[in-house]
Design an enzyme around this catalytic site. Structure first.
Site, PDB file in Angstrom:
ATOM      1  N   HIS B 257     -26.932  -3.180   9.137  1.00  0.00           N
ATOM      2  CA  HIS B 257     -26.748  -2.408  10.374  1.00  0.00           C
ATOM      3  C   HIS B 257     -26.311  -0.993  10.009  1.00  0.00           C
ATOM      4  O   HIS B 257     -25.457  -0.817   9.146  1.00  0.00           O
ATOM      5  CB  HIS B 257     -25.689  -3.084  11.245  1.00  0.00           C
ATOM      6  N   ARG B 273     -25.649   4.730  19.795  1.00  0.00           N
ATOM      7  CA  ARG B 273     -26.819   5.598  19.637  1.00  0.00           C
ATOM      8  C   ARG B 273     -27.769   5.454  20.826  1.00  0.00           C
ATOM      9  O   ARG B 273     -28.387   6.416  21.257  1.00  0.00           O
ATOM     10  CB  ARG B 273     -27.553   5.271  18.329  1.00  0.00           C
TER      11      ARG B 273
END
Lengths: 237, 660
Positions: B257, B273
Site C-alpha cells: 500500500h 488521495r
C-alpha cells in the site's frame, strides 16, 4: 533516552501454583515507543509467557485496554514519552482475568449484546436488488458518531456502578441503545428499549460519576447520551 | 477428548467468515464460528476508506454500473483474475451494500445541491441532484473510472464488521472465541473439520463438520513491516497446505500500500488521495503527475507504490531515523473535511506521529498490505482437491484480484464472498456428497498427532530461538521479496528460508507446559509461517515476468505468452523441504475482456497467441448484438455467461437511480 521501569501484574488463575504478584522489567526507551512495542520487547527478552492482547496495534480494534498507571487506556497507542519512567500495568478489573494483562472483554460484550439486543430490529429483510431506503445525511453522521465505540471496556472499568453491580450494562451498553434508538431502521419503540435498559442494571443504575466519559479512547459523547437516554426512559414509562 | 460436531465450521470471525455463517445458519444449518479474538477485533475492522459497489448515486458515479466495475477490476488485476469470479463480484457488490444498509451500516449519504471538492489539487464545485438526496454516497479511489467507493467516514470496516457481527448475534450463531484451528481433519479426500486449540486453557478439541470454511485473512505478518493486524500470519492457509491435498495459489502476489505511516506501518486510507490528497517529495514537489499524467496519485496501488520507490531511489525521499519516506499532504482538504471524513486518519496521526494532519504533512512509504494469494478454490469457494473444504475472503484465491487488487475491492469481497459461499456451502451440505459419517477414530488420530507435536516442542532440548528465526524471516521477506524483486535476491531468499524452516523444527521454549503459553504459540506457528514465506519467495522466483504487484526488475515485461497462469502450491510429502509448484493456465478464449495494456507507464507486453483472435471475436459479437439493439445485460450474457452460476436469490439485476 530513559530506562523505563515496568511494574506488571502477573497471575494465571488456571494454574493452581500461580499467586497474583507484581513483577519488574526494565526496557530501554526508543523514539516513538508505544506500550505495544515495549511489551513485545519484554516478552521477547525477559518474560516469554507474559500474556497480553494486541490485534490491530493502531487504536482501531479495542483489544489492548489496560490500566496504565491506574488509568484505563489503549496500550497500543500510548506513547511511552507521555509517561513517567515508572510504569505500572494492570489488567482491566470488572472483566474475567485470562492471565496477566489479558482479560475476557469478548465474553462480557457478547453477553451485553444478547441482553440489550444490539442489532437493528428489522421490519423486513432488505431487498438487495432495489435502491436502498433513504436517510438524511446528517442522521447517518449522528449514528456513526455513536457507532464508533470499539468495545474496549475502558468505560466499564472506570464505572463506579459496574464495581458494585455485576450486571450493570455500562456506558458501552447505554450508548448502543442510544445508537439504535436514533436509527430509523430499528423498529423498536421506547417501551421496548425500556424493557432492556429501564432498571438499575441499565440506565437508572448510573450514578453520574462519568468516569466513562473521561476515559473513552474514542471520545464518545457518553455523558450526553446517558443523560438523554435516562430522560427518555423516565418519560416513556 | 472433547469433540464438538456441527454442520458448518467457519474458521475466522471477520467479515467473510461471519457473513458466510449468517448465510448457512439461515439455510437451517448448525454453524459455529471459531475466532482467535473477539470477532469485532478481527482485521476487517481496520478497513478504512470504503467498499466498491457501482450504485452510481452521486454525480461523479453517474454512468457507473457492473460493466465498468468489472473492467476496472480486471485491469487492476493485470488480467490475472478469474473473469467469471470478477463478474459475479461486480454483480453482487451493490446487493451487499444494500443488504448492509438494511442491517444498519450508517453509510455516508448524498446531500442535494452544491458542494466543494478537491480534484487534482483544485477546488471544484459539484451539484448533486435532488433525486439522489439521502442515497448512499461514494468517494474516489485508485484505479477506478467512477467514484464508486461507498463509505462511512473512514471507519467503513468498523461499521460493517459491527453490523455483521451483531447480525450474527441476532441469528444466534455461536462464536467460539480465542480458539485456533491448528490442523484440518481429513482422510486425504474429504475434510471432516479441524483440530482446535483453546488459547486460554491450551486444551485441544476436535470440531467435526460437514463443511469447513477457512476465512482467516491474509499472511502479511511474514513481513517485518505490514499494515496487517498481528493475527494475520497465514495460519489458515498453512493448515490447508499441510493437508498435503488442498492447494494454495498465487502466493507471490503481495500488495504494497502506498501510504502507511513511518515507522509504525499503520495504514492511512487511500481515501486520503481519493478525496484529493497529494504525494510530495523532499522538495515539497508533487511528483506523481510526472510519472502517471492521467491518474496521478490515483493510479492503481501497485503502480503508485512502485513510482514512490522509484522516486526515492532518485534521492528525492526524506531521510529520517527510520529510513526514507515521502509526504502525504491532506492539508489541501481543509480541517472540516478531515474531521468529518478522515477522522481515524486524524486520530492515528495524533496518537502515533504527534501531528495534526490538517496542518502538517504525513510521513508515508509503501508497506506490505494485502495478500492476493490464498487457498485455491473454484467460484463456489470449494477446494477442488479436498471435498468439504471451503475458503473465502482474503484467505482464499477464488481468484478475483489476480496480481493486484483495487482499493475498496477487498472489504467488498469479504461480504460478497460470504453471501455467495454461504449459499454454496449450504447447497453442498444439503446434497448427497455433503453427507458425512463422521469418523471419531479419524478425529482422535488427528488430535493425538497434534498433541504429540506440541509435546515434542515443549520437551525439546532444541537451542534455536523462535524469536530470532522469525525476525530473520521477516527481514528476508522485506529485503529480498519486497516491492521490486530480482532473481539473485529471490534465490538467496529461497535458500535462506529453507534453512530457517529446518532450524524452526529445532526450537526450544523456556516455559515447558502445554497450557496457555504465548511462547509455545509462537513456536508452533513459526514453521507454518515459514512454509507460506517460502511459497511466496519460490512463486516470485519462478515467475519470470512482471504482473501487477509482482515486479521483477530482471523481467520487466508482462509475459502473457508464458505466464498467463496461476501458480499452485502443494506440500504432499511431509518430509519435503519445499512446496511443489505447478501452473494452471487462464483461458483467453473464454475471457470477456481479452488481455490488453493497462495504461500505466510504457506498454511492455508479450502477447498471448489467443489474444488477437479473441479480441476480434469480442468486437464482432458486440457489434452484431448492438445492431440487434440488445441491451448491455443481453450483450454481456452472450460474451461470457455467468448468471447461471449464481445462487438463484442473487440473479436479479441491480436497480439504479439513473438507469432505466
Amino acid at each position: 533516552m530513559r530506562t523505563l521501569n515496568f511494574n506488571i501484574f502477573r497471575h494465571s488463575p488456571r494454574d493452581p501454583a500461580s499467586v497474583p504478584r507484581m513483577e519488574r522489567y526494565a526496557v530501554e526507551e526508543s523514539q516513538g515507543m508505544t506500550l505495544f512495542m515495549a511489551l513485545n520487547l519484554i516478552a521477547e527478552d525477559q518474560a516469554p509467557d507474559l500474556a497480553f492482547d494486541f490485534v490491530c496495534r493502531a487504536g482501531i480494534c479495542g483489544s489492548c485496554a489496560m490500566l496504565i498507571n491506574g488509568r484505563p487506556g489503549l496500550a497500543c497507542r500510548t506513547l511511552t514519552e507521555h509517561l513517567p519512567s515508572q510504569i505500572t500495568l494492570m489488567p482491566l478489573p470488572t472483566f474475567e482475568l485470562i492471565a496477566d494483562l489479558s482479560v475476557n472483554t469478548g465474553k462480557w460484550m457478547r453477553a451485553m449484546s444478547e441482553r440489550l439486543q444490539t442489532w437493528v430490529h428489522l421490519q423486513d429483510e432488505p431487498n438487495p436488488d432495489r435502491i436502498e431506503a433513504r436517510m438524511e445525511p446528517e442522521l447517518a453522521e449522528q449514528i456513526y458518531e455513536l457507532d464508533r465505540c470499539v468495545e474496549c471496556g475502558c468505560c466499564v472499568t472506570a464505572c463506579g456502578t459496574a464495581r458494585m453491580r455485576e450486571d450493570f450494562v455500562g456506558a458501552v451498553g447505554i450508548n448502543k441503545i442510544a445508537r439504535f434508538r436514533l436509527d430509523p431502521r430499528d423498529m423498536r419503540k421506547d417501551a421496548d428499549y425500556y424493557e432492556v435498559i429501564g432498571d438499575d442494571d441499565g440506565v437508572f443504575g448510573c450514578m453520574t460519576l462519568l468516569g466513562c466519559h473521561d476515559v473513552c479512547p474514542k471520545n464518545l459523547p457518553l455523558q450526553t447520551q446517558i443523560a438523554f437516554i435516562r430522560r427518555k426512559m423516565a418519560l416513556g414509562k | 477428548m472433547k469433540l464438538i460436531h456441527t454442520d458448518v465450521l467457519v474458521i475466522g470471525g471477520g467479515l467473510a467468515g461471519l457473513r458466510t455463517a449468517v448465510g448457512t445458519k439461515r439455510r437451517g444449518l448448525d454453524t459455529i464460528v471459531l475466532s482467535l479474538v473477539p470477532p469485532k477485533r478481527s482485521h476487517s475492522v481496520a478497513a478504512q476508506g470504503g467498499m466498491q459497489a457501482s450504485l452510481g448515486n452521486c454525480v461523479k458515479g453517474d454512468g457507473d454500473n457492473e460493466d465498468v466495475h468489472f473492467l476496472d477490476t480486471v485491469k487492476g488485476s493485470d488480467w490475472g483474475c478469474d473473469q467469471i469470479v470478477a463478474r459475479m463480484f461486480a454483480h453482487l457488490a451493490p446487493k451487499a451494500v444494500r443488504e448492509l444498509s438494511g442491517w444498519g451500516v450508517p453509510w455516508s449519504r448524498v446531500h442535494r445541491g452544491v458542494r466543494e471538492v478537491v480534484i487534482n489539487s483544485k477546488k471544484e464545485t459539484l451539484v448533486e441532484i435532488d433525486a439522489a438526496h439521502g442515497l448512499i454516497s461514494a468517494r474516489d479511489f485508485g484505479g477506478t473510472k467512477k467514484w464508486r467507493t461507498c463509505y462511512t467516514s473512514d471507519g467503513t470496516g468498523h461499521a460493517m464488521l459491527y453490523t455483521v457481527s451483531d447480525r450474527a448475534i441476532a441469528e444466534g450463531i455461536p462464536v467460539h472465541e480465542r480458539k485456533e484451528a491448528i490442523a484440518l481433519i481429513h482422510d486425504g479426500a474429504r475434510c471432516q473439520g479441524a483440530v482446535v486449540r483453546d488459547l486460554i486453557t491450551g486444551e485441544l478439541i476436535a470440531y467435526t463438520a460437514q463443511a469447513t470454511v477457512i476465512a482467516t485473512g491474509g499472511y502479511g505478518r511474514i513481513y517485518g513491516v505490514s499494515t496487517n493486524a498481528i493475527i494475520n500470519d497465514g495460519m489458515g492457509l498453512a493448515i490447508a497446505l499441510e493437508t498435503g491435498v488442498a492447494k494454495l495459489a498465487n502466493l507471490e502476489a503481495v500488495q504494497f500500500h502506498p501510504t502507511a505511516i513511518v515507522p509504525a506501518g499503520i495504514l492511512v486510507t487511500e481515501g486520503c488521495r481519493g478525496d484529493g490528497g497529494l504525494l510530495r517529495d523532499a522538495d515539497g514537489y508533487r511528483f506523481m503527475p510526472d510519472y502517471e499524467p492521467e491518474k496521478k496519485e490515483l493510479a492503481s496501488r501497485d503502480v503508485v507504490s512502485r513510482r514512490m520507490a522509484e522516486h526515492m531511489r532518485k534521492g528525492k525521499g526524506i531521510k529520517g531515523r527510520f529510513g526514507e519516506h515521502l509526504w502525504l499532504d491532506i492539508t489541501v482538504l481543509g480541517r472540516a473535511h478531515i474531521e468529518k471524513n478522515l477522522r481515524e486518519v486524524k486520530e492515528i496521526c495524533e496518537a502515533f506521529l504527534g501531528i495534526d494532519p490538517a496542518e502538517h504533512w504525513i510521513p508515508v512509504r509503501p508497506t506490505q498490505h494485502y495478500s492476493m494469494g490464498g487457498v485455491r478454490t473454484n467460484y463456489r469457494g470449494a477446494s477442488p482437491w479436498l471435498q468439504g473444504l471451503f475458503s473465502c475472503g482474503e484467505a482464499a484465491c477464488w481468484d478475483m484480484h489476480g496480481f493486484n487488487r483495487l482499493g475498496g475491492n477487498s472489504v467488498a469481497e469479504t461480504v460478497v464472498a460470504g453471501m455467495l459461499i454461504g449459499e454454496y456451502v449450504a447447497d453442498f451440505c444439503n446434497s448427497p456428497e455433503g453427507k458425512l459419517d463422521v469418523s471419531n477414530a479419524l478425529a482422535t488420530e488427528f488430535v493425538t498427532r497434534e498433541q504429540t507435536k506440541l509435546q515434542r516442542i515443549v520437551d525439546s532440548n532444541g537451542t534455536e530461538n523462535p524469536v530470532t528465526i522469525r525476525k530473520r524471516m521477516e527481514q528476508v521477506m522485506m529485503e529480498k521479496v519486497g516491492l521490486f524483486r530480482n532473481g539473485t535476491d529471490l534465490e538467496a531468499a529461497v535458500e535462506e528460508l529453507t534453512e530457517l524452516l529446518r532450524r524452526s523444527y529445532r526450537v526450544g521454549v523456556r516455559r515447558r507446559h502445554l497450557a496457555a503459553n504465548p511462547e509455545l504459540v509462537f513456536a508452533y506457528r513459526l514453521p507454518r509461517m515459514l512454509k507460506i514465506a517460502l511459497g511466496v519467495a519460490m512463486g516470485a522466483l519462478q515467475r519470470t515476468e512482471s504482473r501487477g504487484a509482482h515486479a521483477r526488475e530482471d523481467f520487466p515485461e508482462r509475459n502473457d505468452r508464458d505466464w498467463l497462469k496461476r501458480t499452485l502450491f502443494s506440500w504432499s510429502d511431509t518430509t519435503a523441504e519445499q512446496p511443489t509448484l505447478e501452473y494452471e493456465a487462464l483461458d483467453v478464449q473464454t475471457m470477456e475482456i481479452p488481455p490488453d495494456f493497462r495504461g500505466y507507464g510504457i506498454d511492455l507486453r508479450i502477447e498471448h497467441p489467443d489474444t488477437a483472435t479473441r479480441k476480434t471475436q469480442i468486437t464482432e459479437m458486440t457489434a452484431t448484438l448492438q445492431q440487434d439493439n440488445k441491451n448491455r445485460h443481453a450483450i454481456q450474457e452472450q460474451l461470457m455467461p455467468f448468471k447461471h452460476l449464481l445462487p438463484e436469490c442473487y440473479r436479479g439485476n441491480n436497480k439504479r437511480l439513473r438507469e432505466v
